[in-house]
Design a protein around this motif. Structure first.
Motif, short mmCIF file in Angstrom:
data_model
loop_
_atom_site.label_atom_id
_atom_site.label_comp_id
_atom_site.label_asym_id
_atom_site.label_seq_id
_atom_site.Cartn_x
_atom_site.Cartn_y
_atom_site.Cartn_z
N ASN A 31 0.81 -1.21 0.00
CA ASN A 31 0.00 0.00 0.00
C ASN A 31 0.84 1.26 0.00
O ASN A 31 0.30 2.35 -0.01
N ILE A 78 -1.28 13.56 -0.38
CA ILE A 78 -0.74 12.24 -0.70
C ILE A 78 -0.97 11.28 0.46
O ILE A 78 -0.45 11.48 1.55
N LEU A 81 2.86 6.70 -1.04
CA LEU A 81 3.77 6.69 -2.18
C LEU A 81 4.34 5.28 -2.28
O LEU A 81 4.71 4.69 -1.27
N ARG A 82 4.38 4.76 -3.51
CA ARG A 82 4.88 3.40 -3.71
C ARG A 82 5.87 3.39 -4.86
O ARG A 82 5.65 4.04 -5.88
N MET A 94 4.51 5.93 -7.56
CA MET A 94 3.06 6.02 -7.68
C MET A 94 2.54 6.73 -6.44
O MET A 94 2.73 6.23 -5.32
N ALA A 95 1.94 7.88 -6.63
CA ALA A 95 1.35 8.63 -5.52
C ALA A 95 -0.15 8.38 -5.52
O ALA A 95 -0.81 8.54 -6.56
N ARG A 96 -0.67 7.96 -4.38
CA ARG A 96 -2.11 7.78 -4.22
C ARG A 96 -2.62 8.93 -3.35
O ARG A 96 -2.10 9.18 -2.26
N PHE A 97 -3.62 9.63 -3.85
CA PHE A 97 -4.15 10.79 -3.15
C PHE A 97 -5.26 10.40 -2.18
O PHE A 97 -5.91 9.37 -2.35
N ALA A 102 -8.90 14.04 -3.90
CA ALA A 102 -9.09 13.54 -5.27
C ALA A 102 -10.01 14.41 -6.13
O ALA A 102 -9.62 14.76 -7.26
N HIS A 137 -7.08 10.47 -8.42
CA HIS A 137 -6.84 9.48 -7.37
C HIS A 137 -5.38 9.09 -7.24
O HIS A 137 -4.93 8.69 -6.17
N SER A 138 -4.64 9.18 -8.34
CA SER A 138 -3.23 8.80 -8.28
C SER A 138 -2.48 9.42 -9.46
O SER A 138 -3.09 9.88 -10.42
N GLN A 140 1.68 9.03 -11.50
CA GLN A 140 2.96 8.35 -11.61
C GLN A 140 4.01 9.39 -12.02
O GLN A 140 3.76 10.23 -12.86
#
Length: 165
Positions: A31, A78, A81-82, A94-97, A102, A137-138, A140
């Motif tokens: 995650n 954010i 972050l992956r 990859m940033a997920r907000f 969003a 939502h995300s 890259q």
């Protein structure tokens, strides 16, 4: 017959490449990690209005960029972050907000399609890109080459990136 075999081998290779993860360690169930407190990740529109006092000026590739204020993405937006790989097998972040951010980010990127934006971390421009489509939502991005992207992950999250053995 030989052509069919070559095509099948190419397709098998592409499938394997698509399934390969960075160093075998970018786990799809991962995650990610939240940004460290105090790290400033910002995304702002690049503007030509260099005389406007509501701009921040930062160096990028030997020139000064004027970045419109306020940023439309901030660290607080954010969730995680992956470290992952793109379609070409190159490391990316990859940033997920957050769910709260969003819709705002979606609206901000929709209104900026075709315009340049800059992503900065702690006052340093990481990348400049033209918004091709909206996102909310995300997203890259990379920090340059593979080593720079891994270091950027460490800088933002404080976590060691997974590397190949």
């Amino acid at each position: 017959m030989k052509l069919k075999r070559v095509v099948m081998l190419l397709l098998a290779g592409l499938l394997l490449a698509a399934c390969t993860r960075l160093g075998g360690g970018a786990d799809p169930a991962d995650n990610g990690a939240a940004p460290l407190p105090g790290v400033r990740v910002l995304m702002r529109e690049v503007t030509d209005d260099t005389r406007n006092p509501a701009t921040t000026r930062l160096p990028w590739n030997g020139a000064m960029l004027a970045l419109a204020e306020p940023p439309f993405v901030q660290t607080e937006d954010i969730e995680a972050l992956r470290l992952d790989v793109d379609a070409n097998g190159q490391p990316v972040l990859m940033a997920r907000f957050t769910d709260e951010a969003a819709p705002r980010i979606q609206q901000a990127t929709t209104s900026r399609i075709g315009r340049r934006v800059a992503l900065t971390v702690d006052g340093r421009v990481i990348t400049v890109a033209t918004v091709a489509g909206s996102f909310g939502h995300s997203m890259q991005f990379s920090g340059g080459g593979p080593a720079e992207t891994r270091e950027l992950y460490r800088q933002i999250t404080g976590k060691a990136p997974v590397t190949s053995q």
